[in-house]
Design an enzyme around this catalytic site. Structure first.
Site, PDB file in Angstrom:
ATOM      1  N   GLU A  52       0.591  -1.220  -0.072  1.00 44.16           N
ATOM      2  CA  GLU A  52       0.001  -0.051   0.004  1.00 44.16           C
ATOM      3  C   GLU A  52       0.748   1.082   0.024  1.00 44.16           C
ATOM      4  O   GLU A  52       1.626   1.464   0.890  1.00 44.16           O
ATOM      5  CB  GLU A  52      -1.002  -0.088   1.269  1.00 44.16           C
ATOM      6  CG  GLU A  52      -1.767   1.210   1.389  1.00 44.16           C
ATOM      7  CD  GLU A  52      -2.685   1.250   2.528  1.00 44.16           C
ATOM      8  OE1 GLU A  52      -2.406   0.449   3.416  1.00 44.16           O
ATOM      9  OE2 GLU A  52      -3.639   2.168   2.672  1.00 44.16           O
ATOM     10  N   ASP A  97      -6.339  10.221   8.880  1.00 45.59           N
ATOM     11  CA  ASP A  97      -4.946  10.013   9.389  1.00 45.59           C
ATOM     12  C   ASP A  97      -4.735  10.633  10.963  1.00 45.59           C
ATOM     13  O   ASP A  97      -4.868  11.809  10.865  1.00 45.59           O
ATOM     14  CB  ASP A  97      -4.012  10.301   8.516  1.00 45.59           C
ATOM     15  CG  ASP A  97      -3.936   9.178   7.312  1.00 45.59           C
ATOM     16  OD1 ASP A  97      -3.755   7.885   7.716  1.00 45.59           O
ATOM     17  OD2 ASP A  97      -4.011   9.565   6.118  1.00 45.59           O
TER      18      ASP A  97
END
Lengths: 393, 277
Positions: B63, B74
């Site tokens: 990823e 995030d």
């Protein structure tokens, strides 16, 4: 009646999957309570006896004279609202929704601190836990409001990421919400964010426009020729504009932060931005060619934001609202002129709308109605420093 | 009238789509897959390319994160790593170039926020991703109900649009996400942003169980997985494990590039071994 999720192509819900359920829940609650008599009764009681609504419209004759206006200048006095700005209209509406959804904890972002103070106030009133995210830069320039929030029992969380302003505070508030969504309601302060927030905020702020329209007809006998309001995210502007959208002869003008001028740093998303996604909705945005969100700049923390509410983007494209801008310098001089001519110290945000009226006087259809969205007590340190006014003996 | 050349597909065999490639990867492995995350451009472009190549030796899917100015999903670790990359001028194409360098290895999926995808036009972005050999794309701020146009563009480019599911996703929506998602579904283990810490408890077990009952494609679990033990616990109940912030944090803690490389090698080998045990 369903809840508006998009304004033309703008709006939507571009947020992590984690909060989709909460947005659905909020949409359902808003739909259920928006016109429910008991909810309206409770909100109306608070707006009348706690906030001090309806706020008056006031004719600023000394500014008309100073600025050589050929038409009347009326100010919608949102600065007279409890807590000092229009933000309380939305904070109370949303906190009542939060209570009905059974949420025990309230979070908010704030730029100038007015929304933070309004949310801290509404949370204190209803006995809810409250945390407000605020960029560190803004905490310095709006110190008074930081102290007010803390006195009201809210926890103020400094945000250091980015430029430490409203954009960063909003991102951090959304992250908190993603983490604590099960028991937390996020009260967004402007007409931005994922649907249904832009519609909810506009709805609770539309009382400004509804009152203004009736007051103009009652007291002046005509509708305004021009309605002017400052636009950061755009909550006071959409609130007053909604009263006049169906009056084609009323010109509507939103005034963005021109900052250093549009060649330098500014906050004029509608003038210089392009459509993109920030904070959950598709709308005009200051960004680089790769879609990285640019840092905005304004002397006023409340307009220092690279995005704008999706309904404004739609109204811009439709041409129904004209969006202009005023520089830091123009706003500061209007701030001082309004203070000295009218005895009204306006918020620096609001001063942008006043500067526009002064600098466009010759072209405006009258009467002119300006949304005096907030008072400027919070700005005395910063404006004083910029204008060379201090408290030394 | 213009002369039309025969379309490429008429001359060459139809290339395997990203979704097919991912499906084959899950099918061929008879164990949970290891999906490590690398932030493109952190701590710098060359290092992130090297870390991705090291991890490719141990991983089943890589990823690759594209740095974004306002990464809402995030936590502080990935935010800060992305900011380092942005401050150094890293652009989305630089990250796609890292993907291109990994061709021949495990499939690469790109993790990017929606505004990056649409800034140059979704078809353009997805076409460039496909050219770089990217198999799939994960857009954490694009829930399935907003994905219509992008899904069409992704299908046309042969890039799998991988949807996310969360602990707050109800059964009906799990079903919808499962039907829409290509390649796999990224199941967020915790109600929160990246970089927290997951705990294997009944709540997480029942979440994964619920997801697998409603989602027909493989379910990969991420957010808050830090140790080989946690990876193994997840691996026992899911089709794969993503580890992101922990890798970034360890890279950040390494005293020098050689130590970072060695750490990435050791960490990757450790997780891989745990999932094969």
């Amino acid at each position: 009646m369903s809840v508006t999720m998009r304004f033309g192509p703008y709006g939507g819900r571009y947020v992590p999957e984690t909060v989709i359920g909460a947005l659905d829940e909020l949409t359902a609650a808003f739909e259920r309570y928006r016109d429910e008599p008991e909810f309206l009764g409770e909100l109306g009681e608070l707006l009348g006896h706690y906030v001090g609504r309806p706020t008056p419209i006031y004719r600023a004759r000394r500014l008309e004279e100073a600025w050589d206006l050929s038409s009347e200048l009326w100010l919608k006095r949102e600065d007279l609202c409890h807590t000092g700005a229009h933000k309380i209209n939305n904070a109370l509406g949303q906190v009542l929704l939060a209570q009905r959804m059974g949420k025990q904890r309230i979070i908010a972002e704030t730029g100038a601190g007015q929304h933070g103070v309004a949310t801290a106030t509404a949370s204190a009133l209803l006995g809810l836990e409250c945390r407000v995210y605020m960029g560190r830069t803004d905490m310095h320039r709006q110190r008074l409001n930081v102290i007010r929030m803390r006195m009201l029992g809210a926890e103020v969380m400094p945000v250091d990421s980015g430029s430490g302003t409203l954009k960063d505070a909003t991102s951090e508030a959304i992250r908190d919400w993603v983490t604590n969504v099960e028991h937390t309601h996020y009260i967004i302060g402007s007409a931005v964010g994922p649907a249904p927030y832009p519609e909810i905020v506009a709805h609770f702020q539309s009382i400004i426009g509804i009152e203004s329209r009736a007051q103009m007809l009652d007291e002046v006998g005509v509708l305004p020729g021009t309605v002017v309001a400052c636009v950061g995210g755009g909550s006071n502007a959409i609130g007053i504009f909604r009263g006049f959208l169906d009056d084609p002869d009323v010109a509507l003008v939103g005034v963005e932060a021109g900052g250093e001028g549009l060649g330098g740093l500014h906050g004029a998303s509608l003038a210089k931005g392009s459509p993109g996604v920030l904070h959950g909705s598709f709308s005009y945005l200051l960004q680089d060619p790769d879609g990285q969100v640019a840092e905005a700049h304004s002397v006023s923390a409340g307009l220092d934001y690279p995005g704008v509410g999706p309904e404004h983007s739609h109204l811009r494209d439709l041409g129904r609202v004209t969006y202009s801008n005023a520089t830091d310098e123009a706003a500061l001089s209007a701030f001082l002129e309004c203070s000295r001519r009218e005895g009204l110290i306006p918020a620096l945000e609001t001063s942008h709308a006043l500067a526009y009226v002064r600098d466009s006087a010759a072209t405006l259809a009258g009467p002119v109605l300006v949304c005096l969205s907030g008072r400027g007590d919070k700005d005395v340190d910063q404006a004083g420093a910029a204008l060379g006014i201090d408290a030394s003996a | 009238m213009s002369i039309r050349l025969a379309p490429r597909w008429a001359l060459t065999p139809v290339p395997e789509s990203g979704a097919e490639r991912l499906a084959r990867t899950f099918r061929d492995a008879d164990r949970p897959l290891f999906v490590p995350y690398v932030m493109g451009g952190y701590p710098d472009l060359e290092s992130s390319a090297r870390h991705a190549a090291i991890l490719a030796e141990h991983a089943d899917i890589i990823e690759l994160g594209i740095p974004f100015s306002d990464p809402l999903a995030d936590g502080p670790t990935i935010q800060a790593a992305g900011q380092v990359a942005l401050d150094a001028g890293v652009r989305p194409w630089d990250v796609l170039a890292i993907a291109e360098g990994l061709k021949g290895g495990p499939p690469v999926v790109v993790m990017t926020y929606f505004n990056t995808v649409i800034a140059h036009g979704a078809s353009d972005f997805l076409g460039r991703a496909a050219d770089a050999g990217v198999a799939g794309i994960i857009i954490p701020d694009l829930p399935v109900d907003e994905a219509g146009d992008i899904r069409t563009a992704a299908r046309a480019s042969g890039v799998a649009l991988i949807a996310l599911a969360a602990p707050t996703t109800d059964d009906a929506r799990m079903q919808e996400i499962g039907e829409q998602s290509e390649g796999f579904v990224y199941l967020v283990a915790v109600t929160g942003v990246t970089g927290g810490e997951m705990t294997m408890d009944d709540r997480l077990r029942s979440l994964v169980d619920r997801a697998r009952r409603h989602i027909p494609v493989p379910v990969v679990v991420g957010f808050g997985v830090r140790t080989p033990e946690q990876a193994r616990e997840i691996g026992d109940i899911a089709d794969g494990v993503v580890i992101a912030s922990e890798i970034i944090r360890r890279i950040g803690d390494a005293p020098d590039p050689a130590a970072a490389d060695a750490m990435v090698e050791q960490f990757g080998a450790g997780i891989s071994a745990a999932l094969r045990a």
